[in-house]
Design an enzyme around this catalytic site. Structure first.
Site, mmCIF file in Angstrom:
data_model
loop_
_atom_site.group_PDB
_atom_site.id
_atom_site.type_symbol
_atom_site.label_atom_id
_atom_site.label_comp_id
_atom_site.label_asym_id
_atom_site.label_seq_id
_atom_site.Cartn_x
_atom_site.Cartn_y
_atom_site.Cartn_z
ATOM 1 N N ASP A 15 0.867 -1.190 0.000
ATOM 2 C CA ASP A 15 0.000 0.000 0.000
ATOM 3 C C ASP A 15 0.903 1.240 0.000
ATOM 4 O O ASP A 15 2.122 1.137 0.193
ATOM 5 C CB ASP A 15 -0.911 0.010 1.235
ATOM 6 C CG ASP A 15 -1.881 1.192 1.248
ATOM 7 O OD1 ASP A 15 -2.338 1.618 0.171
ATOM 8 O OD2 ASP A 15 -2.167 1.717 2.340
ATOM 9 N N SER A 16 0.291 2.398 -0.180
ATOM 10 C CA SER A 16 1.061 3.641 -0.104
ATOM 11 C C SER A 16 1.402 3.989 1.341
ATOM 12 O O SER A 16 2.294 4.788 1.599
ATOM 13 C CB SER A 16 0.238 4.785 -0.704
ATOM 14 O OG SER A 16 -0.991 4.880 -0.007
ATOM 15 N N TYR A 47 -1.079 8.668 -2.518
ATOM 16 C CA TYR A 47 -1.157 8.379 -3.946
ATOM 17 C C TYR A 47 -2.302 9.137 -4.635
ATOM 18 O O TYR A 47 -2.311 9.272 -5.849
ATOM 19 C CB TYR A 47 -1.403 6.880 -4.151
ATOM 20 C CG TYR A 47 -0.168 5.991 -4.135
ATOM 21 C CD1 TYR A 47 1.122 6.515 -4.015
ATOM 22 C CD2 TYR A 47 -0.318 4.607 -4.258
ATOM 23 C CE1 TYR A 47 2.227 5.671 -4.009
ATOM 24 C CE2 TYR A 47 0.792 3.766 -4.263
ATOM 25 C CZ TYR A 47 2.059 4.303 -4.138
ATOM 26 O OH TYR A 47 3.145 3.457 -4.152
ATOM 27 N N GLY A 48 -3.286 9.565 -3.826
ATOM 28 C CA GLY A 48 -4.526 10.129 -4.375
ATOM 29 C C GLY A 48 -4.348 11.247 -5.382
ATOM 30 O O GLY A 48 -5.116 11.371 -6.326
ATOM 31 N N CYS A 79 -4.393 -1.544 -2.188
ATOM 32 C CA CYS A 79 -4.544 -0.108 -2.416
ATOM 33 C C CYS A 79 -5.366 0.082 -3.687
ATOM 34 O O CYS A 79 -4.922 -0.292 -4.776
ATOM 35 C CB CYS A 79 -3.161 0.523 -2.572
ATOM 36 S SG CYS A 79 -3.214 2.278 -2.965
ATOM 37 N N THR A 81 -6.170 2.927 -5.094
ATOM 38 C CA THR A 81 -5.598 3.995 -5.923
ATOM 39 C C THR A 81 -4.502 3.441 -6.820
ATOM 40 O O THR A 81 -4.382 3.824 -7.984
ATOM 41 C CB THR A 81 -5.032 5.109 -5.019
ATOM 42 O OG1 THR A 81 -5.973 5.391 -3.981
ATOM 43 C CG2 THR A 81 -4.754 6.377 -5.801
ATOM 44 N N CYS A 194 -10.975 2.849 -0.213
ATOM 45 C CA CYS A 194 -9.577 3.164 0.103
ATOM 46 C C CYS A 194 -9.278 2.343 1.348
ATOM 47 O O CYS A 194 -10.066 2.375 2.313
ATOM 48 C CB CYS A 194 -9.401 4.653 0.380
ATOM 49 S SG CYS A 194 -7.783 5.062 1.098
ATOM 50 N N THR A 195 -8.189 1.606 1.320
ATOM 51 C CA THR A 195 -7.930 0.671 2.422
ATOM 52 C C THR A 195 -7.607 1.372 3.740
ATOM 53 O O THR A 195 -7.599 0.734 4.789
ATOM 54 C CB THR A 195 -6.790 -0.298 2.040
ATOM 55 O OG1 THR A 195 -5.665 0.472 1.574
ATOM 56 C CG2 THR A 195 -7.239 -1.265 0.958
ATOM 57 N N HIS A 196 -7.362 2.659 3.679
ATOM 58 C CA HIS A 196 -7.157 3.401 4.928
ATOM 59 C C HIS A 196 -8.466 3.588 5.715
ATOM 60 O O HIS A 196 -8.445 3.742 6.931
ATOM 61 C CB HIS A 196 -6.616 4.806 4.633
ATOM 62 C CG HIS A 196 -5.147 4.855 4.366
ATOM 63 N ND1 HIS A 196 -4.568 4.311 3.249
ATOM 64 C CD2 HIS A 196 -4.137 5.416 5.083
ATOM 65 C CE1 HIS A 196 -3.258 4.537 3.287
ATOM 66 N NE2 HIS A 196 -2.983 5.205 4.384
HETATM 67 N N1 DGL Z 1 -4.857 3.126 0.750
HETATM 68 C C1 DGL Z 1 -4.944 3.649 -0.556
HETATM 69 C C2 DGL Z 1 -6.174 3.149 -1.304
HETATM 70 O O1 DGL Z 1 -6.704 2.087 -1.012
HETATM 71 C C3 DGL Z 1 -4.720 5.111 -0.859
HETATM 72 C C4 DGL Z 1 -4.175 6.085 0.107
HETATM 73 C C5 DGL Z 1 -3.425 7.217 -0.606
HETATM 74 O O2 DGL Z 1 -2.252 6.987 -0.877
HETATM 75 O O3 DGL Z 1 -4.010 8.259 -0.901
HETATM 76 O O4 DGL Z 1 -6.645 3.777 -2.210
#
Ligand code: DGL
Length: 266
Positions: A15-16, A47-48, A79, A81, A194-196
């Protein structure tokens, strides 16, 4: 013959930032015999907002190194993104590797919604991907799908998980677009794309103007990975194996503590 645990190749989860931990925790439940390597491209986070070609090049290049160095059994791109942008390029560049992706759970949401109003909460990158539009075209034309690209939520989730105070107003400002009322019907499913975001699901629930299902695809991703990773009967998890890598090379103290909490050496 009984497989020897440390002969098994590890699973790489990418992931990022720390969002992929929401997938790692489910994957471990289903693949207890495997070692895990968690890779966070924190030097590229978030990454967004990245320009697409630059992000593609960065991730393909990074995987060239990761695969050579760690020789994993499979890679889970935890991730949205990243995967909605670069999943096809990774598979083309490394045809010998199995990549398990994460994409917005639009199909299950469209199957489950009763009101026909579904929202997809994601990064601005995921919202503008052709991949995401195609998912809606293929699986959800009968629904009203609202795409909500959040500028700040991935960062807020990182701060929250590290133990910083995050205000309700700041979170509400990011999620309130998800709640749509139309012809007496209301949004009943919000896809956490988004996995966050699952880390903040309790706050979302508390702040939501009405109850909805917050759809987290982590378990489904883990199940998919399990189906592609050979079972090793009698193998046990290699002691002290799992570790986390950060492309910055310098995760801060709260992040290292978080990794430790997940049983990962940083
Ligand atoms: N966790 C990432 C996702 O699932 C993105 C977070 C990011 O880098 O903006 O999209």
């Amino acid at each position: 013959m009984t497989a020897v645990a440390n002969e098994l190749k590890p699973i790489l989860v990418f992931d990022s930032g720390i969002g992929g931990l929401t997938v790692l925790r489910e994957a471990r439940v289903l693949m207890p015999e495997r070692g895990f390597i968690y890779v966070a491209d924190d030097a590229g986070f978030p990454y967004g907002g990245w320009e697409e070609q630059a992000l593609k090049d960065r991730i393909v290049d990074l995987f060239g190194k990761l695969l050579a160095e760690h020789d994993p059994e499979v890679c889970i791109i935890a991730c949205n993104t990243a995967f909605t942008l670069v999943g096809a390029d990774l598979r083309a560049a490394f045809p010998q590797m199995t990549f398990i992706g994460t994409v917005p759970a639009i199909k299950p949401a469209a199957e489950r919604t009763r009101s026909g109003l579904v929202s997809v909460l994601a990064t601005p990158g995921t919202v503008k991907r052709a991949y995401t539009r195609d998912l809606i075209q293929s699986f959800a034309t009968q629904c009203h799908v609202r795409l909500v690209g959040s500028e700040n939520l991935a960062r807020l989730a990182e701060a929250y998980i590290r133990g910083d105070a995050v205000s309700d107003e700041a979170v509400l400002a990011e999620i309130d677009q998800c709640f749509v009322e139309k012809d007496g019907r209301k949004t009943d499913i919000v896809v956490l794309a988004c996995t966050h975001y699952p880390f903040m699901a309790n706050i979302f629930r508390r702040l939501a103007p009405w109850p909805v299902d917050w759809l987290d695809p982590a378990e489904a991703i883990a199940r998919r990975a399990r189906s592609l990773v050979p079972q090793a009967v009698d193998a046990v998890h290699p002691d002290n194996f799992d570790f986390a890598m950060f492309t910055s090379g310098a995760p801060d103290f709260p992040t290292r503590r978080l990794m430790q909490g997940f049983g990962l050496r940083a």
